[in-house]
Design a protein around this motif. Structure first.
Motif, mmCIF file in Angstrom:
data_model
loop_
_atom_site.group_PDB
_atom_site.id
_atom_site.type_symbol
_atom_site.label_atom_id
_atom_site.label_comp_id
_atom_site.label_asym_id
_atom_site.label_seq_id
_atom_site.Cartn_x
_atom_site.Cartn_y
_atom_site.Cartn_z
ATOM 1 N N ASP A 246 -56.223 29.792 -80.369
ATOM 2 C CA ASP A 246 -57.178 29.957 -79.267
ATOM 3 C C ASP A 246 -56.611 29.413 -77.952
ATOM 4 N N ASN A 247 -55.294 29.341 -77.854
ATOM 5 C CA ASN A 247 -54.647 28.850 -76.639
ATOM 6 C C ASN A 247 -54.850 29.841 -75.489
ATOM 7 N N LYS A 248 -55.466 29.380 -74.413
ATOM 8 C CA LYS A 248 -55.778 30.252 -73.281
ATOM 9 C C LYS A 248 -55.381 29.581 -71.966
ATOM 10 N N THR A 249 -55.032 30.410 -70.994
ATOM 11 C CA THR A 249 -54.812 29.929 -69.632
ATOM 12 C C THR A 249 -55.695 30.727 -68.683
ATOM 13 N N ARG A 250 -56.318 30.011 -67.778
ATOM 14 C CA ARG A 250 -57.168 30.647 -66.783
ATOM 15 C C ARG A 250 -56.407 30.738 -65.465
ATOM 16 N N PHE A 251 -56.544 31.880 -64.815
ATOM 17 C CA PHE A 251 -55.852 32.132 -63.546
ATOM 18 C C PHE A 251 -56.875 32.472 -62.467
ATOM 19 N N LEU A 252 -56.525 32.133 -61.227
ATOM 20 C CA LEU A 252 -57.380 32.435 -60.077
ATOM 21 C C LEU A 252 -56.656 33.368 -59.117
ATOM 22 N N ILE A 253 -57.421 34.235 -58.465
ATOM 23 C CA ILE A 253 -56.886 35.071 -57.392
ATOM 24 C C ILE A 253 -57.245 34.403 -56.070
ATOM 25 N N ILE A 254 -56.243 34.208 -55.225
ATOM 26 C CA ILE A 254 -56.487 33.588 -53.916
ATOM 27 C C ILE A 254 -56.170 34.594 -52.813
ATOM 28 N N SER A 255 -56.888 34.461 -51.705
ATOM 29 C CA SER A 255 -56.684 35.342 -50.566
ATOM 30 C C SER A 255 -57.273 34.684 -49.322
ATOM 31 N N LYS A 256 -57.038 35.302 -48.169
ATOM 32 C CA LYS A 256 -57.609 34.785 -46.923
ATOM 33 C C LYS A 256 -59.060 35.207 -46.740
ATOM 34 N N PHE A 257 -59.410 36.363 -47.327
ATOM 35 C CA PHE A 257 -60.775 36.856 -47.090
ATOM 36 C C PHE A 257 -61.751 36.300 -48.123
ATOM 37 N N GLU A 258 -63.037 36.458 -47.865
ATOM 38 C CA GLU A 258 -64.085 35.941 -48.738
ATOM 39 C C GLU A 258 -64.781 37.075 -49.473
ATOM 40 N N ASN A 259 -65.363 36.739 -50.620
ATOM 41 C CA ASN A 259 -66.127 37.714 -51.388
ATOM 42 C C ASN A 259 -67.503 37.938 -50.793
ATOM 43 N N GLU A 260 -68.053 39.107 -51.076
ATOM 44 C CA GLU A 260 -69.463 39.339 -50.812
ATOM 45 C C GLU A 260 -70.264 38.756 -51.962
ATOM 46 N N ARG A 261 -71.543 38.537 -51.715
ATOM 47 C CA ARG A 261 -72.412 37.948 -52.742
ATOM 48 C C ARG A 261 -72.495 38.855 -53.962
ATOM 49 N N SER A 262 -72.473 38.258 -55.145
ATOM 50 C CA SER A 262 -72.527 38.997 -56.400
ATOM 51 C C SER A 262 -73.649 38.435 -57.270
ATOM 52 N N ASN A 263 -74.059 39.210 -58.274
ATOM 53 C CA ASN A 263 -75.152 38.771 -59.152
ATOM 54 C C ASN A 263 -74.707 37.702 -60.144
ATOM 55 N N ASN A 264 -73.469 37.787 -60.591
ATOM 56 C CA ASN A 264 -72.970 36.874 -61.619
ATOM 57 C C ASN A 264 -71.853 36.030 -61.026
ATOM 58 N N THR A 265 -72.240 35.017 -60.234
ATOM 59 C CA THR A 265 -71.278 34.299 -59.404
ATOM 60 C C THR A 265 -71.128 32.850 -59.832
ATOM 61 N N LYS A 266 -69.914 32.352 -59.698
ATOM 62 C CA LYS A 266 -69.653 30.919 -59.818
ATOM 63 C C LYS A 266 -68.950 30.459 -58.544
ATOM 64 N N THR A 267 -69.051 29.177 -58.260
ATOM 65 C CA THR A 267 -68.433 28.601 -57.065
ATOM 66 C C THR A 267 -67.558 27.421 -57.470
ATOM 67 N N SER A 268 -66.395 27.310 -56.847
ATOM 68 C CA SER A 268 -65.474 26.197 -57.090
ATOM 69 C C SER A 268 -65.364 25.346 -55.832
ATOM 70 N N ILE A 269 -65.370 24.037 -56.017
ATOM 71 C CA ILE A 269 -65.238 23.113 -54.892
ATOM 72 C C ILE A 269 -64.305 21.959 -55.272
ATOM 73 N N ILE A 270 -63.747 21.323 -54.249
ATOM 74 C CA ILE A 270 -63.026 20.060 -54.420
ATOM 75 C C ILE A 270 -63.850 18.983 -53.739
ATOM 76 N N VAL A 271 -64.018 17.862 -54.421
ATOM 77 C CA VAL A 271 -64.845 16.774 -53.895
ATOM 78 C C VAL A 271 -64.054 15.473 -53.884
ATOM 79 N N LYS A 272 -64.060 14.801 -52.742
ATOM 80 C CA LYS A 272 -63.461 13.465 -52.624
ATOM 81 C C LYS A 272 -64.562 12.501 -52.198
#
Length: 345
Positions: A246-272
């Motif tokens: 069950d070894n898995k790796t998760r990948f992210l797509i990065i870009s300069k532009f932002e997504n439009e709102r979606s029905n099934n959305t998650k948000t990622s943040i960094i907090v200090k």
């Protein structure tokens, strides 16, 4: 041929003919309407398709077929997609899963350079690893999110299956094995079972480089992906040799532009947060009060400061989310809201 079989063969031909006719119409439509040439639109279409109840098609299959069809209909405005190379790496495989085979891919030699190329505008999309189910969070990616102002616009999860490749027909002839140190660790049971823990291990920067070396060196082998084996035209002796299936790796797509709102959305943040008693629990309580479900909390040290990588359900522009962001504005960096593909790995 029986009458019934011939009848079904005609049906099969008719179905395939209709598929090709529809793909032809789709290509013409996309050619005539360039504004539909958008990753965001593609994501929305895919989201709607996954809501349909197909009898024999699961989400994974739909995603694979859709991505392949989409990539062969057009290039994403011929925009560059950069990934952590070399060619044949697991990040390359994840990129193909996201964008299909027929696209404008470029490999770079570090996660930092993926961010740099997208930030500089020389590439529109970057694909970066964020976490592995066996080895945890990828520190280099978190550090880059701290240093660059780019957005997460999508994610994908790749099942990591290692293969043993070699030009040797027998394992007894193998005298040296090339791979990354982590790949050796993840395949220790297999190596021991076949007495390959007794041969020389040569550690290299990537499993793709390992495949290349094994293809060139007599009496050698490599632990790598099937894509790397295919890239360097070296035979696969054993598949799925990893200890944990069950070894898995998760990948992210990065870009300069932002997504439009979606029905099934998650948000990622960094907090200090300040190094004071109760600062983390007080911060998390704001999510509890707002009834926002947290999917992930990972701690990481960035420039000597305790940093938290947090993910939650919902869009960054949701009313309750905006209240939390404004309240903790000096401590939060929003990385992006995007369509959720998986709860966790």
């Amino acid at each position: 041929m029986s009458e019934n079989k011939e009848k079904n063969l005609k049906k099969l031909y008719s179905i395939n003919e209709k598929i090709l006719e529809l793909l032809d119409k789709k290509s013409i439509l996309l050619e005539n309407e360039p504004s539909l040439n958008s990753f965001l639109i593609k994501q929305k279409l895919l989201e709607k398709l996954n809501l349909n109840n197909y009898k024999k098609l699961d989400t994974k299959y739909i995603n694979q077929v859709f991505n392949e069809i989409y990539s062969n209909s057009f290039f994403y405005d011929n925009e560059k997609i950069v990934y952590l190379g070399p060619e044949g790496s697991y990040t390359h495989e994840a990129s193909i899963n996201l964008f299909g085979t027929n696209n404008n891919y470029y490999s770079v030699n570090s996660i930092k350079n993926i961010f740099f190329e997208v930030e500089e505008g020389r590439a529109k999309y970057g694909v970066v690893p964020i976490e592995n189910s066996s080895n945890g969070i990828v520190g280099d990616t978190i550090n880059c999110f701290d240093n660059y102002n780019l957005n997460i616009i999508g994610e994908t999860v790749l099942d990591i299956h290692h293969t043993l490749v070699s030009n040797c027909s027998k394992t007894q002839d193998i005298k040296i094995i090339y791979s990354k140190d982590i790949a050796f660790d993840q395949c220790s049971i297999f190596l021991e079972n076949y007495h390959l823990n007794e041969v020389k291990y040569e550690y290299v920067d990537s499993t793709t480089k390992a495949a290349k070396l094994a293809a060139q060196t007599p009496n050698s082998a490599a632990i790598c992906s099937k894509l790397a084996a295919k890239t360097h035209n070296i035979p696969v002796l054993f598949e799925s040799i990893e200890d944990k299936k069950d070894n898995k790796t998760r990948f992210l797509i990065i870009s300069k532009f932002e997504n439009e709102r979606s029905n099934n959305t998650k948000t990622s943040i960094i907090v200090k947060l300040p190094n004071t008693q109760g600062s983390l629990i007080n911060f998390l309580n704001d999510f509890k009060k707002a009834k926002i479900n947290l999917n992930k909390i990972k701690s990481h040290i960035v420039k000597g400061i305790s940093t938290f990588f947090i993910e939650f359900e919902g869009d960054k522009n949701d009313k309750e989310v905006q209240k939390i962001i404004k309240k903790h504005n000096s401590h939060i960096k929003v990385l992006g809201s995007y369509m959720k593909q998986i709860e966790d790995i």
